[in-house]
Design a protein around this motif. Structure first.
Motif, PDB file in Angstrom:
ATOM      1  N   PRO A 161      80.025  26.783 -30.915  1.00  0.00           N
ATOM      2  CA  PRO A 161      78.553  26.278 -31.631  1.00  0.00           C
ATOM      3  C   PRO A 161      77.172  26.934 -31.000  1.00  0.00           C
ATOM      4  O   PRO A 161      76.363  26.482 -31.057  1.00  0.00           O
ATOM      5  CB  PRO A 161      78.482  24.773 -31.439  1.00  0.00           C
ATOM      6  N   PHE A 162      77.479  27.807 -29.880  1.00  0.00           N
ATOM      7  CA  PHE A 162      76.508  28.376 -29.022  1.00  0.00           C
ATOM      8  C   PHE A 162      77.024  29.676 -28.519  1.00  0.00           C
ATOM      9  O   PHE A 162      78.371  29.936 -28.567  1.00  0.00           O
ATOM     10  CB  PHE A 162      76.184  27.478 -27.894  1.00  0.00           C
ATOM     11  N   GLU A 163      76.273  30.638 -28.107  1.00  0.00           N
ATOM     12  CA  GLU A 163      76.728  31.929 -27.453  1.00  0.00           C
ATOM     13  C   GLU A 163      77.437  31.650 -26.080  1.00  0.00           C
ATOM     14  O   GLU A 163      76.610  30.953 -25.134  1.00  0.00           O
ATOM     15  CB  GLU A 163      76.054  32.832 -27.332  1.00  0.00           C
ATOM     16  N   PRO A 164      78.613  31.795 -25.774  1.00  0.00           N
ATOM     17  CA  PRO A 164      79.333  31.249 -24.536  1.00  0.00           C
ATOM     18  C   PRO A 164      78.942  32.441 -23.512  1.00  0.00           C
ATOM     19  O   PRO A 164      79.898  33.141 -22.854  1.00  0.00           O
ATOM     20  CB  PRO A 164      80.503  31.384 -24.813  1.00  0.00           C
ATOM     21  N   ILE A 165      77.648  32.608 -23.059  1.00  0.00           N
ATOM     22  CA  ILE A 165      77.175  33.641 -22.361  1.00  0.00           C
ATOM     23  C   ILE A 165      77.949  33.667 -20.809  1.00  0.00           C
ATOM     24  O   ILE A 165      78.349  34.688 -20.432  1.00  0.00           O
ATOM     25  CB  ILE A 165      75.570  33.792 -21.983  1.00  0.00           C
ATOM     26  N   PRO A 166      78.151  32.596 -20.135  1.00  0.00           N
ATOM     27  CA  PRO A 166      78.699  32.457 -18.874  1.00  0.00           C
ATOM     28  C   PRO A 166      80.285  32.930 -18.827  1.00  0.00           C
ATOM     29  O   PRO A 166      80.889  33.546 -17.924  1.00  0.00           O
ATOM     30  CB  PRO A 166      78.966  30.905 -18.731  1.00  0.00           C
ATOM     31  N   LEU A 167      80.887  32.950 -20.074  1.00  0.00           N
ATOM     32  CA  LEU A 167      82.160  33.350 -20.305  1.00  0.00           C
ATOM     33  C   LEU A 167      82.396  34.953 -20.339  1.00  0.00           C
ATOM     34  O   LEU A 167      83.483  35.440 -19.691  1.00  0.00           O
ATOM     35  CB  LEU A 167      82.715  33.062 -21.566  1.00  0.00           C
ATOM     36  N   TYR A 168      81.329  35.666 -20.597  1.00  0.00           N
ATOM     37  CA  TYR A 168      81.364  37.226 -20.382  1.00  0.00           C
ATOM     38  C   TYR A 168      81.645  37.717 -19.141  1.00  0.00           C
ATOM     39  O   TYR A 168      82.479  38.580 -19.094  1.00  0.00           O
ATOM     40  CB  TYR A 168      80.026  37.538 -21.058  1.00  0.00           C
ATOM     41  N   ASP A 169      80.790  37.271 -18.063  1.00  0.00           N
ATOM     42  CA  ASP A 169      81.038  37.893 -16.986  1.00  0.00           C
ATOM     43  C   ASP A 169      82.446  37.451 -16.329  1.00  0.00           C
ATOM     44  O   ASP A 169      83.086  38.492 -15.728  1.00  0.00           O
ATOM     45  CB  ASP A 169      79.942  37.546 -15.972  1.00  0.00           C
ATOM     46  N   VAL A 170      82.905  36.426 -16.257  1.00  0.00           N
ATOM     47  CA  VAL A 170      84.358  36.011 -15.970  1.00  0.00           C
ATOM     48  C   VAL A 170      85.342  36.725 -16.479  1.00  0.00           C
ATOM     49  O   VAL A 170      86.170  37.148 -15.910  1.00  0.00           O
ATOM     50  CB  VAL A 170      84.214  34.478 -16.310  1.00  0.00           C
ATOM     51  N   LEU A 171      85.315  36.999 -18.071  1.00  0.00           N
ATOM     52  CA  LEU A 171      86.475  37.511 -18.741  1.00  0.00           C
ATOM     53  C   LEU A 171      86.315  38.999 -18.335  1.00  0.00           C
ATOM     54  O   LEU A 171      87.444  39.738 -18.366  1.00  0.00           O
ATOM     55  CB  LEU A 171      86.446  37.323 -19.967  1.00  0.00           C
ATOM     56  N   ARG A 172      84.965  39.440 -18.207  1.00  0.00           N
ATOM     57  CA  ARG A 172      84.655  40.996 -17.901  1.00  0.00           C
ATOM     58  C   ARG A 172      85.630  41.274 -16.558  1.00  0.00           C
ATOM     59  O   ARG A 172      86.325  42.359 -16.564  1.00  0.00           O
ATOM     60  CB  ARG A 172      83.112  41.277 -18.039  1.00  0.00           C
ATOM     61  N   ALA A 173      85.295  40.512 -15.583  1.00  0.00           N
ATOM     62  CA  ALA A 173      86.245  40.642 -14.255  1.00  0.00           C
ATOM     63  C   ALA A 173      87.521  40.778 -14.637  1.00  0.00           C
ATOM     64  O   ALA A 173      88.254  41.171 -13.575  1.00  0.00           O
ATOM     65  CB  ALA A 173      85.653  39.703 -13.378  1.00  0.00           C
ATOM     66  N   GLN A 174      88.192  40.069 -15.474  1.00  0.00           N
ATOM     67  CA  GLN A 174      89.511  40.053 -15.684  1.00  0.00           C
ATOM     68  C   GLN A 174      90.069  41.299 -16.742  1.00  0.00           C
ATOM     69  O   GLN A 174      91.230  41.153 -17.485  1.00  0.00           O
ATOM     70  CB  GLN A 174      89.916  38.654 -16.316  1.00  0.00           C
TER      71      GLN A 174
END
Length: 84
Positions: free
Chosen positions: A50-63
């Protein structure tokens, strides 16, 4: 845009809709991380939120993930996360 979203849904290994979690005051982060752990290189998963999950991006980019995001409605976002 609709074609792109249909392709994401059709090719995703996992389609994870976290809107019910958020609606019931839950935290979808753990479910998203668990889904990410099952994705192999060359595969992708789609998160509907229901929102843009911006905090997820950096965490998963590192993976090793890349992402594309589309806002579908005022309160609906789709994110395609692919592992490379």
């Amino acid at each position: 845009m609709e074609q792109l979203l249909a392709i994401w849904k059709a090719t995703a290994t996992i389609l994870l809709d976290v809107r019910p979690d958020v609606e019931h005051d839950g935290e979808p982060y753990v479910r998203m991380m668990e889904a990410a752990q099952t994705i192999k290189p060359g595969e992708a998963f789609v998160v509907i939120a229901p929102f843009e999950p911006i905090p997820l991006y950096d965490v998963l980019r590192a993976q090793g993930f890349l992402y594309e995001t589309q806002q579908v409605a005022r309160d609906e976002w789709m994110v395609c996360l692919s592992r490379h």
